[in-house]
Scaffold this active site. Structure first.
Site, PDB file in Angstrom:
ATOM      1  N   ARG A  75     -58.735  29.231  16.572  1.00 55.65           N
ATOM      2  CA  ARG A  75     -59.568  29.765  15.497  1.00 55.65           C
ATOM      3  C   ARG A  75     -60.739  28.857  15.165  1.00 55.65           C
ATOM      4  NH1 ARG A  75     -54.293  31.018  14.209  1.00 55.65           N
ATOM      5  NH2 ARG A  75     -53.845  33.244  14.237  1.00 55.65           N
ATOM      6  N   GLU A 112     -45.974  21.203  11.534  1.00 55.08           N
ATOM      7  CA  GLU A 112     -45.000  21.554  10.510  1.00 55.08           C
ATOM      8  C   GLU A 112     -43.693  22.027  11.147  1.00 55.08           C
ATOM      9  OE1 GLU A 112     -45.396  24.052   6.333  1.00 55.08           O
ATOM     10  OE2 GLU A 112     -46.830  24.367   7.940  1.00 55.08           O
TER      11      GLU A 112
END
Length: 162
Positions: A75, A112
């Site tokens: 992105r 994460e």
């Protein structure tokens, strides 16, 4: 403070931010339980909101002598390349392993929910170039940290080659 289309500066919240925020879909528990994923693909479907995002970044960085916009796969490529064009800078992709031909340097980092690695072409950034890094989110900061280390390593490599 924000810049109006006529170039005037105005204090307060930029009115484009509300439309941008509304164009981003929140997907609960993706990619795993407890994560509230901010899905920008819906923003990309809204031409006006997408343009506003790019324009806000261009307004902010246009006069800051930025010579490189580094975009994190994938992105960061979408926004980073548009921002680079808008401010007159070159675009440098920071990719996942095995995506770039030729000589690359790499940096591993913790996500994460796992680990990953970024790669960049050797020679893409020269010593003393001013760089901004574009990614779509910051969760743990691991990707951003890896990008900063990667760019620093490349600049050090360029300095050693001089």
């Amino acid at each position: 403070m924000f810049v109006l289309e006529n170039g005037a500066k105005k204090k307060g919240e930029d009115p484009r931010l509300q439309a941008i925020s509304q164009a981003i879909r929140v997907v609960p528990h993706f990619p795993k339980q407890g994560i509230m994923f901010q899905d920008i693909t819906t923003l990309l479907l809204d031409h006006s909101a997408f343009k506003d995002v790019v324009d806000i970044f261009v307004d902010r960085y246009r006069d800051m002598d930025i010579s490189v916009v580094a975009g994190v796969e994938a992105r960061g490529f979408i926004f980073g390349s548009s921002i680079a064009l808008g401010i007159g800078a070159k675009f440098v992709p920071l990719c996942k392993p095995g995506k770039l031909p030729g000589e690359v340097i790499s940096e591993k980092y913790v996500l994460e929910y796992g680990t990953d690695c970024l790669e960049m072409h050797v020679g893409a950034v020269q010593h003393n170039e001013r760089v901004i890094i574009i990614d779509d989110l910051v969760a743990t900061g691991g990707t951003l940290s890896a990008a900063i280390i990667l760019l620093g390593d490349l600049q050090m490599h360029a300095l050693l080659l001089r």
